[in-house]
Design a protein around this motif. Structure first.
Motif, PDB file in Angstrom:
ATOM      1  N   GLY A  28       0.852  -1.069   0.064  1.00 26.13           N
ATOM      2  CA  GLY A  28       0.054  -0.142   0.072  1.00 26.13           C
ATOM      3  C   GLY A  28       0.799   1.210  -0.064  1.00 26.13           C
ATOM      4  N   PHE A  29       1.974   1.257   0.822  1.00 23.74           N
ATOM      5  CA  PHE A  29       2.827   2.389   0.825  1.00 23.74           C
ATOM      6  C   PHE A  29       3.450   2.404  -0.394  1.00 23.74           C
ATOM      7  N   ALA A  30       3.905   1.547  -1.089  1.00 20.89           N
ATOM      8  CA  ALA A  30       4.311   1.676  -2.347  1.00 20.89           C
ATOM      9  C   ALA A  30       3.350   2.155  -3.431  1.00 20.89           C
ATOM     10  N   ALA A  31       2.275   1.640  -3.276  1.00 23.03           N
ATOM     11  CA  ALA A  31       1.195   2.153  -4.157  1.00 23.03           C
ATOM     12  C   ALA A  31       1.092   3.772  -4.229  1.00 23.03           C
ATOM     13  N   LEU A  32       0.974   4.143  -2.826  1.00 18.77           N
ATOM     14  CA  LEU A  32       1.116   5.596  -2.645  1.00 18.77           C
ATOM     15  C   LEU A  32       2.282   6.289  -3.175  1.00 18.77           C
ATOM     16  N   GLU A  33       3.225   5.770  -2.873  1.00 16.32           N
ATOM     17  CA  GLU A  33       4.618   6.393  -3.360  1.00 16.32           C
ATOM     18  C   GLU A  33       4.402   6.678  -4.835  1.00 16.32           C
ATOM     19  N   GLU A  34       3.908   5.539  -5.696  1.00 16.31           N
ATOM     20  CA  GLU A  34       3.911   5.579  -7.172  1.00 16.31           C
ATOM     21  C   GLU A  34       2.756   6.471  -7.574  1.00 16.31           C
ATOM     22  N   ALA A  35       1.669   6.612  -6.867  1.00 18.42           N
ATOM     23  CA  ALA A  35       0.654   7.534  -7.411  1.00 18.42           C
ATOM     24  C   ALA A  35       0.855   8.845  -6.960  1.00 18.42           C
ATOM     25  N   ALA A  36       1.713   9.210  -5.937  1.00 21.38           N
ATOM     26  CA  ALA A  36       1.868  10.735  -5.452  1.00 21.38           C
ATOM     27  C   ALA A  36       2.387  11.653  -6.372  1.00 21.38           C
ATOM     28  N   PRO A  37       3.371  11.510  -7.131  1.00 12.79           N
ATOM     29  CA  PRO A  37       4.089  12.210  -7.967  1.00 12.79           C
ATOM     30  C   PRO A  37       2.952  12.748  -9.077  1.00 12.79           C
ATOM     31  N   GLY A  38       2.034  11.932  -9.515  1.00 13.05           N
ATOM     32  CA  GLY A  38       1.121  12.237 -10.450  1.00 13.05           C
ATOM     33  C   GLY A  38       0.121  13.011 -10.140  1.00 13.05           C
ATOM     34  N   HIS A  39      -0.389  12.851  -8.767  1.00 13.75           N
ATOM     35  CA  HIS A  39      -1.514  13.117  -8.032  1.00 13.75           C
ATOM     36  C   HIS A  39      -0.857  14.645  -7.912  1.00 13.75           C
ATOM     37  N   VAL A  40       0.248  15.037  -7.217  1.00 12.21           N
ATOM     38  CA  VAL A  40       0.771  16.349  -6.836  1.00 12.21           C
ATOM     39  C   VAL A  40       0.805  17.114  -8.078  1.00 12.21           C
ATOM     40  N   GLU A  41       1.365  16.816  -9.042  1.00  7.59           N
ATOM     41  CA  GLU A  41       1.391  17.598 -10.322  1.00  7.59           C
ATOM     42  C   GLU A  41       0.173  17.863 -10.780  1.00  7.59           C
ATOM     43  N   THR A  42      -1.139  17.157 -10.637  1.00  6.43           N
ATOM     44  CA  THR A  42      -2.247  17.561 -11.079  1.00  6.43           C
ATOM     45  C   THR A  42      -2.952  18.598 -10.082  1.00  6.43           C
ATOM     46  N   VAL A  43      -2.603  18.600  -8.957  1.00  8.61           N
ATOM     47  CA  VAL A  43      -2.983  19.652  -8.012  1.00  8.61           C
ATOM     48  C   VAL A  43      -2.459  20.767  -8.307  1.00  8.61           C
ATOM     49  N   ARG A  44      -0.954  20.799  -8.407  1.00 10.57           N
ATOM     50  CA  ARG A  44      -0.092  21.771  -9.196  1.00 10.57           C
ATOM     51  C   ARG A  44      -0.845  22.497 -10.391  1.00 10.57           C
ATOM     52  N   GLN A  45      -0.972  21.672 -11.357  1.00 12.58           N
ATOM     53  CA  GLN A  45      -1.426  22.184 -12.643  1.00 12.58           C
ATOM     54  C   GLN A  45      -2.692  22.757 -12.795  1.00 12.58           C
ATOM     55  N   PHE A  46      -3.845  22.326 -11.797  1.00 12.91           N
ATOM     56  CA  PHE A  46      -5.169  22.811 -11.929  1.00 12.91           C
ATOM     57  C   PHE A  46      -5.385  24.000 -10.713  1.00 12.91           C
ATOM     58  N   LEU A  47      -4.608  23.898  -9.930  1.00 10.86           N
ATOM     59  CA  LEU A  47      -4.860  24.794  -8.648  1.00 10.86           C
ATOM     60  C   LEU A  47      -3.625  25.566  -8.363  1.00 10.86           C
ATOM     61  N   ILE A  48      -2.587  25.071  -7.601  1.00  5.18           N
ATOM     62  CA  ILE A  48      -1.562  25.833  -6.844  1.00  5.18           C
ATOM     63  C   ILE A  48      -0.722  26.438  -7.968  1.00  5.18           C
ATOM     64  N   ASP A  49      -0.458  25.904  -8.937  1.00  9.18           N
ATOM     65  CA  ASP A  49       0.630  26.777 -10.127  1.00  9.18           C
ATOM     66  C   ASP A  49      -0.163  27.945 -10.621  1.00  9.18           C
ATOM     67  N   ARG A  50      -1.481  28.035 -10.636  1.00  9.33           N
ATOM     68  CA  ARG A  50      -2.265  28.861 -11.174  1.00  9.33           C
ATOM     69  C   ARG A  50      -2.562  30.023 -10.423  1.00  9.33           C
ATOM     70  N   LEU A  51      -2.045  29.878  -9.063  1.00  9.41           N
ATOM     71  CA  LEU A  51      -2.379  31.005  -8.143  1.00  9.41           C
ATOM     72  C   LEU A  51      -1.268  31.595  -7.778  1.00  9.41           C
ATOM     73  N   THR A  52      -1.269  32.906  -7.457  1.00  9.60           N
ATOM     74  CA  THR A  52       0.151  33.785  -6.739  1.00  9.60           C
ATOM     75  C   THR A  52       0.169  33.387  -5.459  1.00  9.60           C
ATOM     76  N   PRO A  53       1.411  33.643  -4.894  1.00  9.36           N
ATOM     77  CA  PRO A  53       1.441  33.251  -3.355  1.00  9.36           C
ATOM     78  C   PRO A  53       0.499  33.798  -2.428  1.00  9.36           C
ATOM     79  N   GLU A  54       0.155  35.120  -2.957  1.00  7.76           N
ATOM     80  CA  GLU A  54      -0.992  35.980  -2.101  1.00  7.76           C
ATOM     81  C   GLU A  54      -2.119  35.186  -2.168  1.00  7.76           C
ATOM     82  N   GLN A  55      -2.703  34.419  -3.440  1.00  8.33           N
ATOM     83  CA  GLN A  55      -3.742  33.836  -3.472  1.00  8.33           C
ATOM     84  C   GLN A  55      -3.752  32.229  -2.758  1.00  8.33           C
ATOM     85  N   VAL A  56      -2.501  31.707  -2.810  1.00  5.80           N
ATOM     86  CA  VAL A  56      -2.442  30.444  -1.902  1.00  5.80           C
ATOM     87  C   VAL A  56      -2.820  30.737  -0.331  1.00  5.80           C
TER      88      VAL A  56
END
Lengths: 180, 180
Positions: free
Chosen positions: A107-135
């Protein structure tokens, strides 16, 4: 009954934008995780919470609390994660009512494998679109809302609601979106 | 593969606060609407969208788009709303593939009755807790996220996803939370 305080135009715009953004965003997060890691976002969250806990283990009741899941919905998710060998459940030694869920190495391995793609998606559609002030604004707004919903009255309503939801009401969304 | 850009501490805090706030808030909105009006928030949204449309009618495909629902999930919800007499479906004269959903007078009345309690809940747990500046910030953040997810690529992915979700995957949450 008191007169309804309808939303003003700016309030209505904010509410609609938030509602729409949230629906689209969680849809995108689910889609990416299903496609690349074969799990919905709710399963990912369970794995994350277990990975952060002492001994990678939590009581089911505690896990339901932190993931804000109903017991039945959580039981269903946990059963499916157990089928995959990603976690195991054992009876709690000190509390006959409780069961403990433990993240396995797989389970830990599955999470480790899933995490990079998930974080990239959170960045792509939310975090990276916002300024530090908006974050910072998003954190503040989110924290205010959480604080307002963590009152004893709300906790009580949620607990009653959780106890009430039967297992039949839980959708089995994994195979539908993962395999077709 | 590129190195994963993990979230920084402030980004992580913002993401978690948003995630938690959203889960708790939609939980509370669903609970209030179920308790006081016997419908989940998703049904309320369908009634709202129909009430705002010309002749209180929309094609099913259009309704799926604006509510961001899968076709099957929407069909399920619409069937239940039809059972209650809150809307009716008719075949589209000009498009053999399409069906048109129309809000009935009873549906409009149900919406009118549900609206004050729902708006009060949105105020109580979100809008009234924020300053006017934060309301404006929320609109701006929400709009940025929506814009980033309304690209042709995302639309295509959603369309494929919608077509793929079978009816069996749809939960029937209404009686579970409304009647128990």
């Amino acid at each position: 009954m008191a007169k309804t305080r309808w939303l003003t135009a700016p309030e209505q715009r904010a509410w609609r934008a938030y509602l729409e953004a949230t629906t689209l965003l969680f849809d995108a997060l689910d889609r990416q995780l299903q496609r690349d890691s074969g799990m919905p976002h709710a399963y990912y969250e369970i794995l994350v919470r277990l990975s952060e806990a002492d001994s990678r283990s939590m009581r089911m009741s505690e896990l339901a609390d932190v993931t804000r899941s109903s017991r039945s919905r959580l039981s269903h998710a946990v059963a499916r994660l157990e089928e995959r060998g990603w976690l195991k459940r054992i009876d709690c030694q000190t509390d006959k009512r409780g069961q403990i869920a433990t993240l396995t190495d797989a389970g830990f391995a599955a999470l480790e494998e899933a995490a990079p793609g998930h974080v990239e998606t959170v960045r792509q559609f939310l975090i990276d679109r916002l300024t530090p002030e908006q974050v910072a604004q998003l954190e503040q707004i989110g924290s205010i809302v959480v604080a307002g919903l963590e009152t004893p009255e709300c906790e009580k309503a949620r607990a009653a609601d959780r106890a009430r939801q039967p297992v039949e009401a839980v959708p089995d969304i994994t195979p539908a979106t993962a395999s077709a």
